[in-house]
Write an enzyme that holds these catalytic residues in place. Structure first.
Site, PDB file in Angstrom:
ATOM      1  N   HIS A  51      15.895  34.824  55.374  1.00 18.84           N
ATOM      2  CA  HIS A  51      14.507  34.468  55.059  1.00 18.84           C
ATOM      3  C   HIS A  51      14.423  33.076  54.428  1.00 18.84           C
ATOM      4  O   HIS A  51      15.279  32.687  53.627  1.00 18.84           O
ATOM      5  CB  HIS A  51      13.885  35.512  54.129  1.00 18.84           C
ATOM      6  CG  HIS A  51      13.497  36.768  54.852  1.00 18.84           C
ATOM      7  ND1 HIS A  51      13.241  37.950  54.202  1.00 18.84           N
ATOM      8  CD2 HIS A  51      13.312  37.029  56.185  1.00 18.84           C
ATOM      9  CE1 HIS A  51      12.918  38.883  55.095  1.00 18.84           C
ATOM     10  NE2 HIS A  51      12.963  38.349  56.297  1.00 18.84           N
ATOM     11  N   ASP A  84      12.777  31.699  52.127  1.00 22.73           N
ATOM     12  CA  ASP A  84      12.775  31.530  50.670  1.00 22.73           C
ATOM     13  C   ASP A  84      14.149  31.791  50.046  1.00 22.73           C
ATOM     14  O   ASP A  84      14.282  31.796  48.812  1.00 22.73           O
ATOM     15  CB  ASP A  84      11.706  32.406  50.018  1.00 22.73           C
ATOM     16  CG  ASP A  84      11.924  33.893  50.219  1.00 22.73           C
ATOM     17  OD1 ASP A  84      12.531  34.295  51.237  1.00 22.73           O
ATOM     18  OD2 ASP A  84      11.491  34.682  49.354  1.00 22.73           O
ATOM     19  N   ASP A 108      17.454  40.714  48.088  1.00 18.02           N
ATOM     20  CA  ASP A 108      16.287  41.547  48.337  1.00 18.02           C
ATOM     21  C   ASP A 108      16.658  42.951  48.804  1.00 18.02           C
ATOM     22  O   ASP A 108      15.877  43.622  49.481  1.00 18.02           O
ATOM     23  CB  ASP A 108      15.379  40.879  49.375  1.00 18.02           C
ATOM     24  CG  ASP A 108      14.794  39.565  48.862  1.00 18.02           C
ATOM     25  OD1 ASP A 108      15.083  39.187  47.709  1.00 18.02           O
ATOM     26  OD2 ASP A 108      14.065  38.917  49.623  1.00 18.02           O
ATOM     27  N   HIS A 162      14.195  38.119  43.048  1.00 17.44           N
ATOM     28  CA  HIS A 162      12.792  37.815  42.769  1.00 17.44           C
ATOM     29  C   HIS A 162      12.356  38.350  41.407  1.00 17.44           C
ATOM     30  O   HIS A 162      12.886  39.350  40.924  1.00 17.44           O
ATOM     31  CB  HIS A 162      11.882  38.430  43.831  1.00 17.44           C
ATOM     32  CG  HIS A 162      11.983  37.778  45.168  1.00 17.44           C
ATOM     33  ND1 HIS A 162      11.246  36.674  45.511  1.00 17.44           N
ATOM     34  CD2 HIS A 162      12.742  38.080  46.248  1.00 17.44           C
ATOM     35  CE1 HIS A 162      11.534  36.322  46.750  1.00 17.44           C
ATOM     36  NE2 HIS A 162      12.453  37.162  47.226  1.00 17.44           N
TER      37      HIS A 162
END
Length: 255
Positions: free
Chosen positions: A58, A60, A133, A171
């Site tokens: 991803h 990010d 994640d 995150h």
């Protein structure tokens, strides 16, 4: 001496992690959401950047790679299964492979679910795991590509690590995760205490990441599919753990 771990906030809510192994002065980075804050920390400490470890494709988590490689000549390590959508890799790895960060040896774990090909890096001697994640503070990543049973298998793999392991996830989602966790595990005193700490920490601008695996085992509903109270509240006393996890994940998606 285990390596030092620096938590680097990037973008609006991402984290990257700089690892410094002092006996060899080796520096590695886990994920590169953006180059500027990472470069600033490296330059402030007078460090080079030897390795970049990528968890998944991803944007990010990889957007800063090209600039960092150009600046430092870093070697990039990522999943062989994801190589077609990652930045160019110098070293392609799969589950069961070992990586070296100076004197520290890490294990590559396939933690597919959020994406297929997502990997984590576990360093048993340092008691640290970099999960991005997959396993997150009080949560887990949304299943963009994988299936619930696949993510449950990945989380179970991480749950089996030493409970004293530091969990470095990708995150700052912990406040939102905490609000959801209370809806499926409301009587959990450890969870209520953690939610209070999270609220106070975020009010002061502090980080809630990293966490510890013992905290996650005690309070993260996505690891607690076998808990009798949760299963009873969901009306799933006779369901499999994977089925209970799938229901919890579906409720989070709707939350």
């Amino acid at each position: 001496m285990p390596f030092d771990i620096l938590t680097i906030p990037c973008l609006s809510d991402n984290y990257a992690f700089i690892l410094h192994e002092p006996s060899t002065d080796t520096v590695a980075l886990v994920d590169a959401p953006s180059a500027a804050p990472i470069r600033a920390e490296l330059e402030n400490r007078g460090w080079k950047l030897d390795l970049i470890l990528l968890t998944h494709h991803h944007d990010d988590h990889i957007d800063g790679v090209a600039e960092l490689v150009a600046a430092y000549g870093s070697k990039v390590i990522g999943a062989a299964a994801d190589a077609h959508r990652l930045p160019p890799l110098d070293i392609k790895v799969s589950e069961g492979d070992k990586i070296k960060v100076g004197a520290e040896t890490g294990d590559v774990l396939d933690v597919s679910g959020h994406t297929v090909g997502h990997i984590a890096f576990s360093f048993p001697q340092a008691k640290a795991v970099f999960t991005a994640d997959s396993l997150m503070a009080l949560g887990c990543g949304r299943l963009f590509e994988g299936k619930p049973d696949q993510m449950w298998a990945s989380l179970s793999k991480l749950a089996a690590l030493d409970p004293g392991t530091t969990v470095c996830s990708g995150h700052e989602y912990t406040e939102a995760n905490a609000r959801f966790a209370l809806t499926v595990d409301p009587e959990n005193a450890a969870l209520r205490d953690r939610v209070d700490w999270i609220s106070k920490t975020r009010a002061k601008g502090g980080f809630t990441v990293p966490s510890t695996l013992s905290e996650e085992l005690a309070t993260n509903p996505f690891l607690r599919a076998g808990d009798p109270a949760i299963r009873a509240d969901l009306g799933m006393a006779d369901a499999s753990d994977a089925e209970v996890f799938a229901e919890i994940r579906a409720r989070k998606d709707r939350f």
